[in-house]
Design a protein around this motif. Sequence first.
Motif, short mmCIF file in Angstrom:
data_model
loop_
_atom_site.label_atom_id
_atom_site.label_comp_id
_atom_site.label_asym_id
_atom_site.label_seq_id
_atom_site.Cartn_x
_atom_site.Cartn_y
_atom_site.Cartn_z
N HIS A 34 4.71 6.34 -0.03
CA HIS A 34 6.00 6.47 -0.72
C HIS A 34 5.82 7.19 -2.07
CE1 HIS A 34 10.07 4.81 -1.87
NE2 HIS A 34 9.59 5.09 -3.06
N HIS A 80 6.76 11.08 -3.82
CA HIS A 80 7.35 11.43 -5.13
C HIS A 80 6.50 12.45 -5.87
CE1 HIS A 80 10.60 8.67 -4.87
NE2 HIS A 80 9.90 7.58 -5.01
N GLU A 114 14.21 9.94 -3.52
CA GLU A 114 13.91 8.94 -2.50
C GLU A 114 13.94 9.52 -1.08
OE1 GLU A 114 12.41 6.36 -3.29
OE2 GLU A 114 12.84 6.40 -5.44
N SER A 124 10.15 10.34 -0.64
CA SER A 124 9.29 9.16 -0.48
C SER A 124 9.48 8.49 0.88
CB SER A 124 9.57 8.17 -1.61
OG SER A 124 10.95 7.85 -1.64
N TYR A 182 18.69 4.42 -3.12
CA TYR A 182 17.61 4.12 -2.17
C TYR A 182 18.19 4.16 -0.75
CZ TYR A 182 14.39 2.44 -5.79
OH TYR A 182 13.55 2.33 -6.87
#
Length: 587
Positions: A376, A380, A404, A407, A513
């Motif tokens: 994850h 980024h 996000e 990720s 998210y």
Amino acid sequence: MSNWNLDVFYTSNEDFEKDLKTFEGKIEAFNKFKGNLNQFESFRDYILFDERTTMDFYKLYAYAHLSSDLNLKDTEKQARYQKVLIVMNKLSSVTSYVSPEMIKVGKETLLSFIDKDVRLEPHRFSIEKLFKQQEHVLSDSEEKLLSNFRPVSSVPTQLYTSLSVTDRVDEVITLSDGQELTINTSNWRSLLPTFKDPDDRAKIFSAAFKRYKENKDAFAATYNLVLQNMAASYKSRDYKSALESKLEGNDIPLDVFLTLKDTAYNNTAPIKRYLALRKKHLKLDKYHTYDRFLKLASSDKTYSYEEAKALFFEALEGYDEEFVNNEKRALEDGYVDVEIKDGKRTGAYSSGFYGYHPYILLNHDKTLDSVFTLVHEAGHSAHTIFSNESQPLATSDYTIFVAEIASTFNERLLADHLLEKATNKADKITIIENEIDGIMSTFYRQTLFAHYEYEANKLVEQGIPLNAENLSQIMIDLYLHYYDLDITKEDGKQYVWAYIPHLFRTPFYVYQYASSYAASLKIYGDVKAGVPNAMEKYKGLLKSGGSDFPVNQAKLAGADLTKKETFEAVVCRFNQLIDLLEAILEN
Ligand SMILES: [Zn+2]
């Protein structure tokens, strides 16, 4: 090497202090552009000076911020970080005239300045953004007035850090077999599922949430301060609501938030189906929220950091070369701080500064979860590398909305690789369970928190004072609707709103998210299915950094978030995964 190397910034505190002093002295120079931004030369010089200042500031900030996170209990490091924050406030105060003055000069004039010098070109998008928000920029003196309150606006998050991290003490509990156990915020989630006795699990959970229960009024007062602050700001700037003030900056249609919130809220049937399946196979009399940490299959597999990294690199095989290279670069030695340490900031993040390689903070506990956290954060950092190498400073900073996507794209990629590799029943169950957990925690749970924020802000807008009781009631109602679980039966759970740092530090953040998860699922699905140009379009999104509005960027990469269908696709995948799991479990 599994520690950060911060020598690229400073090798001694003296050098840092010297630079900070020099920097402070230079800030005043911003005043010479004041009143002159209507002239091309002055405007150009301001832009170029601002760019250099920003780069200088990044160096100071990165060093102070990163080293402070390595030990929040180290007062010297904390003092250094505070100093940088004070300088940052000075900087924003000295430059507070800029936006109002630019508005006065007018869009056409400024864009004509940009046409005159190619070095100014990267600023076209920010000028266009500025005028999009024109109606919310106040007069010179009003902006100056508001900027005086900026140091005050960071107080609630400092309070939150004090309450939840600095003043925290570990809890020692005695389990049913007489064993003593030390519980803190970073170990309880991995410890809890290792105990068979439901009473022991209840004790561990209760110890982990004790701090929030005992300080519920202080947490509620702090949260009230966060929302009142936001309310003061949106009213001063004449937005319709706190939510809209947060969305408008990135031109995110209110509909994206509302569609997400309603689609999740109206599709909770698979959650209940899944929890029933879990309850049955875990042979539980009662199901608690913290039973989500129990595993349907026993796997004592652990992953050292090196193993986790190797697994990720294996999963990347066969993908686009440029993509793979940047993912690998993200994990270069010296840029990842791996181990759990006393005083270190909990959780995980990737932090990027233009002109420097991005840094990743981990608290690697060797679980499968921590492998997912690793990929994850690598997503980024790779995104930062793509963006920094394709964009000039002015448009390099991408929004969390697209962040996000990068990720969670990696998480799906790892999951598929693991599922392909799995040969036995237990491994398959573990991976499917983990995938479902992603949907449960990233899509549903984050949307639940976003819904909570929506309701809490509604109370503020109605002039109803916030307290521990009404904040908890929102959570109680939402958990009942989403999971069919009564959280008042779990000691401390109703104060879960105090447990989530994002709600205090960055309000109306967590919905991203969930929306990014949905966008990412769509984009990954396209890449995996070999849809023509899907990878090129995805790399296009990564390279585009912050040069466009996020909903546009996602749409260009193949995910339209204004459509309910994009979110319903997550629900659909959820049902498919439960079918798959059920078939394995019941055979
Ligand atoms: Zn993230």
